[in-house]
Design a protein around this motif. Structure first.
Motif, mmCIF file in Angstrom:
data_model
loop_
_atom_site.group_PDB
_atom_site.id
_atom_site.type_symbol
_atom_site.label_atom_id
_atom_site.label_comp_id
_atom_site.label_asym_id
_atom_site.label_seq_id
_atom_site.Cartn_x
_atom_site.Cartn_y
_atom_site.Cartn_z
ATOM 1 N N THR A 183 0.827 -1.204 0.000
ATOM 2 C CA THR A 183 0.000 0.000 0.000
ATOM 3 C C THR A 183 0.863 1.256 0.000
ATOM 4 O O THR A 183 0.603 2.198 -0.756
ATOM 5 C CB THR A 183 -0.941 0.006 1.225
ATOM 6 N N VAL A 184 1.896 1.263 0.826
ATOM 7 C CA VAL A 184 2.802 2.415 0.856
ATOM 8 C C VAL A 184 3.488 2.573 -0.492
ATOM 9 O O VAL A 184 3.613 3.684 -1.016
ATOM 10 C CB VAL A 184 3.827 2.275 2.001
ATOM 11 N N GLN A 185 3.904 1.462 -1.071
ATOM 12 C CA GLN A 185 4.549 1.490 -2.387
ATOM 13 C C GLN A 185 3.613 2.109 -3.429
ATOM 14 O O GLN A 185 4.015 2.956 -4.225
ATOM 15 C CB GLN A 185 4.950 0.073 -2.782
ATOM 16 N N LYS A 186 2.342 1.679 -3.426
ATOM 17 C CA LYS A 186 1.372 2.221 -4.386
ATOM 18 C C LYS A 186 1.096 3.695 -4.131
ATOM 19 O O LYS A 186 0.911 4.466 -5.066
ATOM 20 C CB LYS A 186 0.052 1.454 -4.291
ATOM 21 N N SER A 187 1.076 4.086 -2.866
ATOM 22 C CA SER A 187 0.717 5.465 -2.532
ATOM 23 C C SER A 187 1.779 6.465 -2.982
ATOM 24 O O SER A 187 1.483 7.650 -3.139
ATOM 25 C CB SER A 187 0.465 5.602 -1.032
ATOM 26 N N LEU A 188 2.990 6.010 -3.207
ATOM 27 C CA LEU A 188 4.058 6.912 -3.645
ATOM 28 C C LEU A 188 3.803 7.485 -5.036
ATOM 29 O O LEU A 188 4.338 8.544 -5.376
ATOM 30 C CB LEU A 188 5.407 6.196 -3.606
ATOM 31 N N ASP A 189 2.987 6.806 -5.827
ATOM 32 C CA ASP A 189 2.685 7.262 -7.181
ATOM 33 C C ASP A 189 1.439 8.147 -7.252
ATOM 34 O O ASP A 189 1.047 8.571 -8.331
ATOM 35 C CB ASP A 189 2.500 6.061 -8.117
ATOM 36 N N LEU A 190 0.808 8.410 -6.110
ATOM 37 C CA LEU A 190 -0.445 9.164 -6.086
ATOM 38 C C LEU A 190 -0.233 10.548 -5.487
ATOM 39 O O LEU A 190 0.767 10.786 -4.803
ATOM 40 C CB LEU A 190 -1.489 8.405 -5.259
ATOM 41 N N ASP A 191 -1.210 11.424 -5.708
ATOM 42 C CA ASP A 191 -1.120 12.726 -5.035
ATOM 43 C C ASP A 191 -1.498 12.530 -3.561
ATOM 44 O O ASP A 191 -1.970 11.472 -3.154
ATOM 45 C CB ASP A 191 -1.994 13.772 -5.724
ATOM 46 N N GLU A 192 -1.307 13.581 -2.777
ATOM 47 C CA GLU A 192 -1.441 13.452 -1.321
ATOM 48 C C GLU A 192 -2.819 12.973 -0.869
ATOM 49 O O GLU A 192 -2.925 12.074 -0.030
ATOM 50 C CB GLU A 192 -1.120 14.789 -0.662
ATOM 51 N N LYS A 193 -3.869 13.533 -1.439
ATOM 52 C CA LYS A 193 -5.231 13.160 -1.024
ATOM 53 C C LYS A 193 -5.552 11.714 -1.400
ATOM 54 O O LYS A 193 -6.084 10.957 -0.577
ATOM 55 C CB LYS A 193 -6.251 14.104 -1.660
ATOM 56 N N GLU A 194 -5.208 11.313 -2.620
ATOM 57 C CA GLU A 194 -5.442 9.932 -3.043
ATOM 58 C C GLU A 194 -4.620 8.959 -2.203
ATOM 59 O O GLU A 194 -5.109 7.893 -1.834
ATOM 60 C CB GLU A 194 -5.101 9.764 -4.522
#
Length: 126
Positions: A61-72
């Motif tokens: 999840t952390v890995q995926k979140s690195l490619d998203l903007d802050e809110k997403e």
């Protein structure tokens, strides 16, 4: 499906090693005090697997979140945490009811212990 980053794999293996070591110690203690049985072992295996998988999916999840903007990213992390916590609770209750309450709950704390020891040893090296 996202392929796991080498760092996620490495850290999950670190957690897995600690879960195995601490599970062996937990089983030994309960064997010595006379409370060990097959249900204890099965509860320990279930909770250990849940703890390691929870850590792995948190890393993904952390890995995926690195490619998203802050809110997403925040929404993804929060929804993942809710789902993972719900599944942990479900498996803990199943293990406590059908197997052994001690062996189905204590191993869920092992990743925190592993992280504590990692921080302790990293400070010693510096």
């Amino acid at each position: 499906m996202v392929k796991a980053d080498p760092t996620v794999k490495k850290e999950t293996m670190y957690i897995l090693y600690w879960v195995i070591i601490l599970s062996i110690l937990l089983n030994a203690v309960f064997l010595i005090i006379g409370m060990w049985g097959i249900k204890f072992l099965l509860g320990n295996i279930l909770a250990g697997a849940v703890a390691v998988l929870n850590f792995f999916f948190m890393g993904i999840t952390v890995q995926k979140s690195l490619d998203l903007d802050e809110k997403e990213a925040r929404n993804l992390v929060m929804s993942s945490q809710r789902i993972r916590n719900g599944l942990i609770l479900l498996f803990a209750v199943i293990g406590a009811v059908f197997l052994n309450p001690f062996s189905s709950i204590i191993p869920l704390l092992f990743p925190r212990i592993a992280i504590f020891f990692r921080m302790f040893f990293m400070k010693k090296r510096s």
